[in-house]
Design a protein around this motif. Sequence first.
Motif, PDB file in Angstrom:
ATOM      1  N   GLY A 611       0.821  -1.097  -0.011  1.00 22.02           N
ATOM      2  CA  GLY A 611       0.134   0.072  -0.066  1.00 22.02           C
ATOM      3  C   GLY A 611       1.032   1.323   0.067  1.00 22.02           C
ATOM      4  O   GLY A 611       0.490   2.250  -0.657  1.00 22.02           O
ATOM      5  N   ALA A 612       2.053   1.349   0.791  1.00 25.28           N
ATOM      6  CA  ALA A 612       2.772   2.341   0.827  1.00 25.28           C
ATOM      7  C   ALA A 612       3.549   2.693  -0.634  1.00 25.28           C
ATOM      8  O   ALA A 612       3.533   3.784  -1.109  1.00 25.28           O
ATOM      9  N   VAL A 613       3.803   1.532  -1.091  1.00 21.76           N
ATOM     10  CA  VAL A 613       4.519   1.871  -2.628  1.00 21.76           C
ATOM     11  C   VAL A 613       3.438   2.349  -3.578  1.00 21.76           C
ATOM     12  O   VAL A 613       3.637   3.094  -4.256  1.00 21.76           O
ATOM     13  N   ASP A 614       2.359   1.752  -3.532  1.00 19.29           N
ATOM     14  CA  ASP A 614       1.047   2.208  -4.354  1.00 19.29           C
ATOM     15  C   ASP A 614       0.855   3.681  -4.151  1.00 19.29           C
ATOM     16  O   ASP A 614       0.752   4.562  -5.061  1.00 19.29           O
ATOM     17  N   ASP A 615       0.597   4.020  -2.940  1.00 21.50           N
ATOM     18  CA  ASP A 615       0.463   5.510  -2.658  1.00 21.50           C
ATOM     19  C   ASP A 615       1.676   6.200  -3.076  1.00 21.50           C
ATOM     20  O   ASP A 615       1.457   7.585  -3.626  1.00 21.50           O
ATOM     21  N   ALA A 616       3.027   5.948  -3.107  1.00 18.08           N
ATOM     22  CA  ALA A 616       3.905   6.773  -3.453  1.00 18.08           C
ATOM     23  C   ALA A 616       4.017   6.978  -4.849  1.00 18.08           C
ATOM     24  O   ALA A 616       4.349   7.987  -5.387  1.00 18.08           O
ATOM     25  N   LEU A 617       3.735   5.884  -5.650  1.00 15.59           N
ATOM     26  CA  LEU A 617       3.814   6.018  -7.115  1.00 15.59           C
ATOM     27  C   LEU A 617       2.833   6.975  -7.534  1.00 15.59           C
ATOM     28  O   LEU A 617       2.714   7.614  -8.597  1.00 15.59           O
ATOM     29  N   ALA A 618       1.772   7.016  -6.847  1.00 12.83           N
ATOM     30  CA  ALA A 618       0.441   7.913  -7.314  1.00 12.83           C
ATOM     31  C   ALA A 618       0.730   9.316  -6.666  1.00 12.83           C
ATOM     32  O   ALA A 618       0.223  10.034  -7.500  1.00 12.83           O
ATOM     33  N   ALA A 693      14.694  11.128  -0.096  1.00 13.54           N
ATOM     34  CA  ALA A 693      13.295  11.659  -0.944  1.00 13.54           C
ATOM     35  C   ALA A 693      13.533  13.153  -0.903  1.00 13.54           C
ATOM     36  O   ALA A 693      13.768  13.646  -0.022  1.00 13.54           O
ATOM     37  N   THR A 694      13.071  13.560  -2.148  1.00 19.36           N
ATOM     38  CA  THR A 694      12.723  15.264  -2.244  1.00 19.36           C
ATOM     39  C   THR A 694      11.501  15.465  -1.630  1.00 19.36           C
ATOM     40  O   THR A 694      11.256  16.574  -1.600  1.00 19.36           O
ATOM     41  N   GLN A 695      10.129  14.594  -2.062  1.00 20.21           N
ATOM     42  CA  GLN A 695       8.868  15.084  -1.773  1.00 20.21           C
ATOM     43  C   GLN A 695       8.212  14.475  -0.883  1.00 20.21           C
ATOM     44  O   GLN A 695       7.469  14.905   0.146  1.00 20.21           O
ATOM     45  N   ARG A 696       8.222  13.057  -0.742  1.00 23.32           N
ATOM     46  CA  ARG A 696       7.311  12.344  -0.058  1.00 23.32           C
ATOM     47  C   ARG A 696       8.234  10.940   0.745  1.00 23.32           C
ATOM     48  O   ARG A 696       9.096  10.444  -0.231  1.00 23.32           O
ATOM     49  N   LEU A 697       7.938  10.819   1.788  1.00 23.79           N
ATOM     50  CA  LEU A 697       8.573   9.617   2.610  1.00 23.79           C
ATOM     51  C   LEU A 697       7.421   8.879   3.048  1.00 23.79           C
ATOM     52  O   LEU A 697       6.824   9.332   4.007  1.00 23.79           O
ATOM     53  N   TYR A 698       7.874   7.499   3.184  1.00 24.19           N
ATOM     54  CA  TYR A 698       6.997   6.503   3.737  1.00 24.19           C
ATOM     55  C   TYR A 698       7.819   5.660   4.641  1.00 24.19           C
ATOM     56  O   TYR A 698       8.914   5.116   4.041  1.00 24.19           O
ATOM     57  N   VAL A 699       7.428   5.332   5.798  1.00 25.96           N
ATOM     58  CA  VAL A 699       8.329   4.553   6.699  1.00 25.96           C
ATOM     59  C   VAL A 699       7.424   3.047   7.000  1.00 25.96           C
ATOM     60  O   VAL A 699       6.337   3.487   7.726  1.00 25.96           O
ATOM     61  N   VAL A 700       7.999   1.947   6.558  1.00 32.39           N
ATOM     62  CA  VAL A 700       7.115   0.754   6.660  1.00 32.39           C
ATOM     63  C   VAL A 700       7.635  -0.091   7.809  1.00 32.39           C
ATOM     64  O   VAL A 700       8.908  -0.272   7.912  1.00 32.39           O
ATOM     65  N   GLY A 701       6.746  -0.463   8.678  1.00 40.26           N
ATOM     66  CA  GLY A 701       7.335  -1.510   9.617  1.00 40.26           C
ATOM     67  C   GLY A 701       7.696  -2.971   8.885  1.00 40.26           C
ATOM     68  O   GLY A 701       8.007  -2.866   7.941  1.00 40.26           O
ATOM     69  N   ALA A 702       8.100  -3.826  10.174  1.00 41.52           N
ATOM     70  CA  ALA A 702       8.828  -5.113   9.768  1.00 41.52           C
ATOM     71  C   ALA A 702       7.792  -5.788   8.583  1.00 41.52           C
ATOM     72  O   ALA A 702       6.614  -5.723   8.901  1.00 41.52           O
ATOM     73  N   ILE A 703       8.452  -6.471   7.817  1.00 38.00           N
ATOM     74  CA  ILE A 703       7.515  -7.063   6.589  1.00 38.00           C
ATOM     75  C   ILE A 703       7.329  -8.752   7.297  1.00 38.00           C
ATOM     76  O   ILE A 703       8.341  -9.080   7.914  1.00 38.00           O
ATOM     77  N   PRO A 704       6.485  -9.352   6.852  1.00 42.81           N
ATOM     78  CA  PRO A 704       6.262 -10.667   7.375  1.00 42.81           C
ATOM     79  C   PRO A 704       7.470 -11.414   6.893  1.00 42.81           C
ATOM     80  O   PRO A 704       8.224 -11.371   5.778  1.00 42.81           O
ATOM     81  N   ALA A 705       7.800 -12.442   7.811  1.00 40.93           N
ATOM     82  CA  ALA A 705       9.094 -13.310   7.575  1.00 40.93           C
ATOM     83  C   ALA A 705       8.692 -14.217   6.080  1.00 40.93           C
ATOM     84  O   ALA A 705       7.406 -14.648   5.805  1.00 40.93           O
TER      85      ALA A 705
END
Length: 705
Positions: A611-618, A693-705
């Motif tokens: 979701g974070a990646v999709d929002d960043a691309l948009a 990042a120049t415009q937007r930054l998203y920080v995502v917690g731990a990903i599933p193992a």
Amino acid sequence: MPQSATSTAAPDRASRAEMDAEQRHVDRVYERLEVMRGHARAYEAEGHRRALFGNEGGLVERDAIVYQASVWLARLDAQEEGLVFGRLDFEDGEARHIGRIGVRDEDYEPLVVDWRAPAAAAFYQATPADRREVVRRRTIRCVGPSVTRLDDDLLEPELAERLGLTVVGDGALMAALTRKRGTTMHDIVATIQKEQDLAVRSPADGATIITGGPGTGKTAVALHRAAYLLFNERKRFEAGGVLIVGPSPVFTAYIEQVLPSLGEHTAALRSLGELVDGVRATRHDPARLAALKGSTALLPVLGRAVRATPPDTPRAFRTTYHGHVIQLDGGRLDALRRAVLNRNPHPNAARATAETALVEAAWERLPVELRERRRTERSIFDRDLRDRTDFELFVEEWWPYRNALDVLRSCADPAALSGYAHGRLTPEQIEQLAASWRDADETGPSVEDVPLVDELAQLLGVPPAPEVEEEDPFEGTGVTELSSWAERTGSGARRERVREAYAHVIVDEAQDLSPMQWRVVGRLGRRASWTIVGDPVQSAWPDPRESAEAMDAALGDRARHVHELRTNYRNSAEIFEYASRYARKAAPDAVLPDAVRSTGFAPEERTDLAGAVDDALAAVEGTVGVIAALGARERVAALLADRVERADGRLIVVNALDAKGLEYDAAVVVDPDAIEGESPAGTRTLYVALTRATQRLYVVGAIPA
């Protein structure tokens, strides 16, 4: 008559008139550029005609002329985009256009002043407090040969009104800061700021040290400095070579188009894993192992490995002379090896000495009465023994020419390495090192292995030049044949060889170099002037003081010219405020740069990677960088493989170390705790990741193992 600087009448019409006037000038410049191309082609054709003379001198002249013509054409062909980017209006009414290269009209009057020339310095250095007689500074934005935008900076309003100068635009720097990013770095030649320009134009001799936090333009300044040096002292730096060292292949690919866009094609660009010919390393060792390989504590171990008897060499020598059997056992051969290496510590250069020592030892094994009775036969004995095929074969097996990679492979044997490392390393460290080198034929060398290979090459020395016509790709490095690593990468065949030394060396992200890496770069720059670019707060080396001492050793007693860049042009204030918490955690007393703009978008903390990646691309039009811990990069890339493919080059997944020096319109930082905990310098590495990042930054917690 142009509008007054203070007039508000018909601003659109006035701006259009200014655009049209600049377009006419740009059109004239491109016409002259085509004439210059014609001259270059004619010069090239003249070079080819020289070959018709039918003698060696004509061929030499042809090669020289054609080479110079091709360089000339390459510089001209690289200027299609943004050839003219600036204009200065002076208080005496003079107008001076600034561009990527100098262009003159048919009367040899300047139409464009090269940005590196002293006459262009005011474009970067003039301020309201120190105008340098400049009234208006204009930045001209072009797409191809078409003028698309003007941005003016008015330094003296009263004089501008008296001269009837129109002022248009919103400011070139802010426009450039908000421009979308691509997959390669753009030059900043049109928007260099005064503090940056002073670093670019720093003296050519000695060492210029450029420091500054994230986003201050250190890398761009270093690249523009390379172009500046080549312009001002071309004979010295083009002939002697300019080397630019970056942290990773990702970084070098990102910046490789900057110098060609500035008209320069001759600088060599290498990552830390490409500083030895025939070896191209891209992977990193785990942090503890990387720290061990990067420390000078390994120097005595490497020295012992080079001096040790190579594996599988003969342990006895036997021959006959006039019916007498001559034998030398393993102990005597080892004693000979030690004696030879005490005289010449470089085994590859010492084989002739070893052969002579072997002949002398064999002579001493003859009975005393024979040696006394036949003193005149000493030279005959010498010649007879050396002429024997079995003797020649023995010497080749007993004292083989070795390459650095072979020595490193011998260290993969824990028993051998334990002997070399006695009293220097712990059993755990020995096993870690041996295991990493056992796997090297399958995985290839690590970036941290490369300085060890170079150090071993120096210790081995250079063997006599082979009597073959083929060029040896390892000549001058102590490596005498292509290894399986080099054969798989093919790097030696595709790239210009690393020189033994350069006239100027530029080191980017210098704070990350290990002491062993500094030794490699120091040898390449032993006769060079230097440009060092870095930020101690971003250091990935666990002991910044140790790295700084290694840098000082590489620079020696050269004069230092220090420039500190204090303005963060990359990050929004919101992003940098978030990231700076980690900088202060890593270095509480550090002076951090000031971010100059605000976007209104605070960094977002998320739990869903996709979701974070999709929002960043948009959210952005340009690139999105996904930054993960070193050990998690492959897993994150696999999770995002479909999105990477659909994003058509806009989505890039990198590890936190390879993110050094890069920038994206938006960044998604994955599992910051993992990045921070991956190495002793993890907090600094996380700080770097959060400032890409120049415009937007998203920080995502731990990903599933």
